[in-house]
Write a protein that holds these residues in place. Structure first.
Motif, short mmCIF file in Angstrom:
data_model
loop_
_atom_site.label_atom_id
_atom_site.label_comp_id
_atom_site.label_asym_id
_atom_site.label_seq_id
_atom_site.Cartn_x
_atom_site.Cartn_y
_atom_site.Cartn_z
N LYS A 125 38.40 94.20 -16.72
CA LYS A 125 37.41 93.23 -16.23
C LYS A 125 37.81 91.81 -16.59
N THR A 126 38.12 91.60 -17.89
CA THR A 126 38.50 90.26 -18.33
C THR A 126 39.76 89.79 -17.59
N THR A 127 40.70 90.70 -17.43
CA THR A 127 41.93 90.34 -16.73
C THR A 127 41.62 89.89 -15.31
N PHE A 163 33.05 81.51 -21.69
CA PHE A 163 33.97 82.41 -22.36
C PHE A 163 33.23 83.41 -23.26
N GLN A 164 33.93 84.52 -23.49
CA GLN A 164 33.35 85.62 -24.25
C GLN A 164 32.84 85.14 -25.61
N ARG A 165 33.62 84.29 -26.28
CA ARG A 165 33.21 83.79 -27.59
C ARG A 165 32.82 82.32 -27.53
N LEU A 171 31.51 84.53 -15.91
CA LEU A 171 30.91 84.81 -17.22
C LEU A 171 31.47 86.10 -17.79
N ASP A 172 32.13 85.99 -18.94
CA ASP A 172 32.77 87.16 -19.54
C ASP A 172 31.92 87.70 -20.69
N GLU A 173 31.20 88.76 -20.45
CA GLU A 173 30.31 89.38 -21.45
C GLU A 173 29.58 88.31 -22.25
N PRO A 174 28.88 87.40 -21.57
CA PRO A 174 28.32 86.24 -22.28
C PRO A 174 27.24 86.63 -23.29
MG LIG Z 1 36.82 91.90 -21.78
#
Ligand SMILES: [Mg+2]
Ligand SMILES: Nc1ncnc2c1ncn2[C@@H]1O[C@H](COP(=O)(O)OP(=O)(O)O)[C@@H](O)[C@H]1O
Lengths: 272, 358
Positions: free
Chosen positions: B44-46, B83-85, B159-162
């Protein structure tokens, strides 16, 4: 908390013996004359040595600026390299440091001499000979060579902590390389820059070995003057101590100014 | 009819000889809330990084509208990422974090001020301008990251696993809020999560992925009610998945019992996967159904009871949900209406191991 404070006692003893006592002695010498009476004479003699002091400050500043110019990009490249490459670069940087300081500086003498290695090589291709040894340039070169790692390491250590995601965030928000450098990397590396400047400037200003070996005694720095006042033909501990004190105060002031600059940046995000 | 704003055509990516995305094709409609859903490590992130320009695909094309943007660097793409973080700038306060993109674009101070105020209001952080980001809670940092990304007026927000780092209550609140922001701004959201509930409650379209391959694309109801294969069925919610045999159209046998179903087009006596949702199982007296079992556990879940039933000859226990509790140890019969029996081509992977990957 309190009951563990005895753990600090070895450190306190150390500080007492090697910092407080010597500092007290320097102060005592600086404010007394040969007979031990209190005087400002020694401090006021600073006027006599003003040129040396000025030269030291200027050359120290030039060497520091050169270290920053060289060290900053190097630290940046290092911090962004792969882990293996970072280790290799660190190794190459530290390797010369494991050689004796005097030897390292001495070897520059043989390189820079009028019929030294560099002029020899240049001569073969029809250049020179250049007069390099015993110049201010040679002293500055010696300072840069010896102290460059002290610039690179603190900058590298803060840059290495800048997470890749901050670079991506900057790019994501439209920043090209230059803008990322200016708005993210530079402000975040500033504490390292401040430390680096201090760590290069202080030993540069007070050196006497480098100036003696590469300056040939014709470009005396304040460090040389102080050394002579303590171990020379006509020693004068009182004036020597006074000069040391003045130098120390000047260094403290410059460090305080740098620190102020650093703090200002941290809270003044709006300025950037 | 809305146009596609992002299209991925035959995207493949490998890391160290391992195929991460395999000829991925995906069209995303302008203004939609699209969720990439799958177990962690499924790519997913990729996928998101390829759209954002942070990862180059080995092959395939990325389109923004009708323009091919493979060679357009990230900082020139008209989309922004949460971003995720969070990746907030630690040296800048909240105001300057949100203003970052506009500063880069050399917008006027007045314009920046107005926009930052608007964005902070949108994410309910007015009054936080001067705060350092390190003094904010996770939820507040998340909001700053959203405001910062939206301040650039992107047409697409990635949005990556926000909400991954937030606690459950905050996560629910933020889900509602994100949905509100999206419909208010009318821009496209491409949202990554491994949480199926989150995907079901927020999305217009869900893209279910596994091992770098899209398993199904559809609306939440489609995905839930008509899973295309056992993986989707199992991942999207707890399901009973059992081996079955299709004797003829609308005639399936599983657990030694024949049921009427609504699926057609399978070969005669073809082996299939049969999926039955726990809430679709109807408990009947044991004499009334060939599908029988013993209740092994009963758990009260608030609205319903969740019960496990041991069916002789089956490896896995059946899971059923009902508002009526049964006694533990009691033998019951179970039946399902034809519409609630989902027949799928056999999935060759192992659902359990795929999902435990998380
Ligand atoms: Mg990911
Ligand atoms: N830069 C990389 N180098 C090597 N492997 C990577 C890299 N990025 C991701 N991967 C691998 O690709 C797979 C998919 O990763 P990712 O797209 O982050 O999955 P997801 O976001 O769905 O959890 C994972 O197995 C991960 O280990």
């Amino acid at each position: 908390m309190k009951k563990d404070s005895w753990l600090a006692s070895p450190f306190m003893v150390w500080v007492l013996i090697f910092t407080v006592v010597p500092l007290g002695m320097v102060c005592w010498y600086a404010f007394t004359d040969a007979s031990g009476a209190f005087t400002f004479e020694n401090i006021l003699k600073i006027g006599t040595y003003w040129d040396y002091l000025k030269d030291s400050l200027i050359m120290g500043a030039v060497a520091t600026a050169l270290c920053l110019l060289l060290g900053y990009p190097l630290a940046y490249i290092m911090s962004r390299a792969s882990w293996g490459a970072q280790q290799t670069m660190m190794m190459l940087l530290m390797l010369p440091q494991w050689m004796n300081f005097l030897l390292r500086t001495y070897s520059w003498m043989t390189l820079l001499e009028n019929n030294g290695l560099i002029n020899n090589i240049l001569g073969r291709i029809g250049l020179g000979p250049f007069h390099m040894i015993n110049t201010k340039g040679a002293i500055i070169l010696g300072m840069v060579y010896n102290f460059l790692p002290y610039m690179i390491l603190p900058i590298y250590s803060v840059m290495e902590k800048i997470h890749d995601s901050l670079f991506e965030a900057a790019r994501d928000l439209g920043a090209n390389r230059f803008n990322t450098m200016r708005r993210v990397v530079f402000p975040l590396s500033l504490p390292g820059v401040i430390t680096g400047i201090t760590m290069v400037f202080v030993p540069s200003v007070s050196t006497f070995v480098i100036s003696q070996m590469l300056g040939g005694g014709r470009n005396m720095l304040i460090g040389d003057v102080i050394e002579r006042l303590f171990v020379g033909a006509a020693p004068n501990y009182n004036v020597g101590a006074a000069l040391s004190l003045v130098l120390m105060v000047l260094i403290l002031i410059s460090m305080a100014v740098m620190k102020k600059f650093d703090d200002g940046e941290e809270t003044g995000g709006l300025m950037m | 009819m809305s146009e596609n704003i992002i299209s991925l055509k035959n995207i493949s990516v490998s890391f160290d000889d391992e195929v991460i995305l395999d000829k991925l094709n995906l069209d995303i409609k302008d203004g939609a809330f699209v969720t990439l859903l799958g177990p962690s490590g499924c790519g997913k992130t990729t996928t998101l990084r390829i759209i954002g320009g942070f990862q180059e695909p080995d092959s395939g094309d990325v389109f923004f509208g009708s323009e091919r943007i493979n060679d357009l660097p990230a900082h020139k793409r008209k989309l922004n990422t949460v971003f995720q973080r969070y990746a907030l700038f630690p040296h800048l306060n909240v105001y300057e974090n949100v203003a970052f993109g506009m500063r880069v674009q050399k917008k006027s101070e007045a314009e920046i001020k107005a926009k930052v105020a608007e964005m902070l209001k949108l994410v309910s952080l007015d009054g936080f301008e001067k705060r350092r980001t390190s003094t904010l809670s996770g939820g507040q940092q998340q909001r700053v990251a959203i405001a910062r990304a939206l301040a650039n007026d992107p047409r697409v927000l990635l949005l990556d696993e926000p909400l991954g780092a937030l606690d459950l209550k905050l996560r629910k609140e933020m889900q509602v809020e994100l949905k509100r922001i999206q419909s208010r701004l009318g821009i496209t959201f491409i949202y990554v999560t491994h949480d199926q509930e989150e995907a079901l409650s927020m999305s217009d379209t869900i893209v279910v992925m596994n091992h770098g391959v899209i398993q199904q694309i559809g609306s939440p109801t489609d995905i839930y009610n008509e899973p295309e294969n056992g993986f989707v069925a199992d991942f999207i919610g707890e399901s009973n998945i059992v081996d079955g045999i299709m004797h003829a159209d609308c005639d399936v046998e599983f657990c030694g019992t024949r049921f009427e179903c609504v699926d057609t087009g399978f070969g005669k006596d073809e082996e299939v996967d049969v999926v039955v949702r726990p809430e679709d199982v109807i408990v009947v007296p044991k004499e009334e159904s060939g599908l029988r079992g013993t209740v092994t556990s009963v758990t009260f879940k608030g609205v319903h009871y969740e019960m496990y039933v041991n069916v002789p000859g089956e490896e896995e226990e059946w899971i059923i949900q009902s508002t009526v509790a049964q006694e533990e140890g009691k033998e019951i019969g179970m039946t399902v209406i034809p519409e609630n029996i989902h027949i799928m081509k056999k999935y060759t992977g192992d659902y359990a191991s795929d999902i435990e990957f998380e």
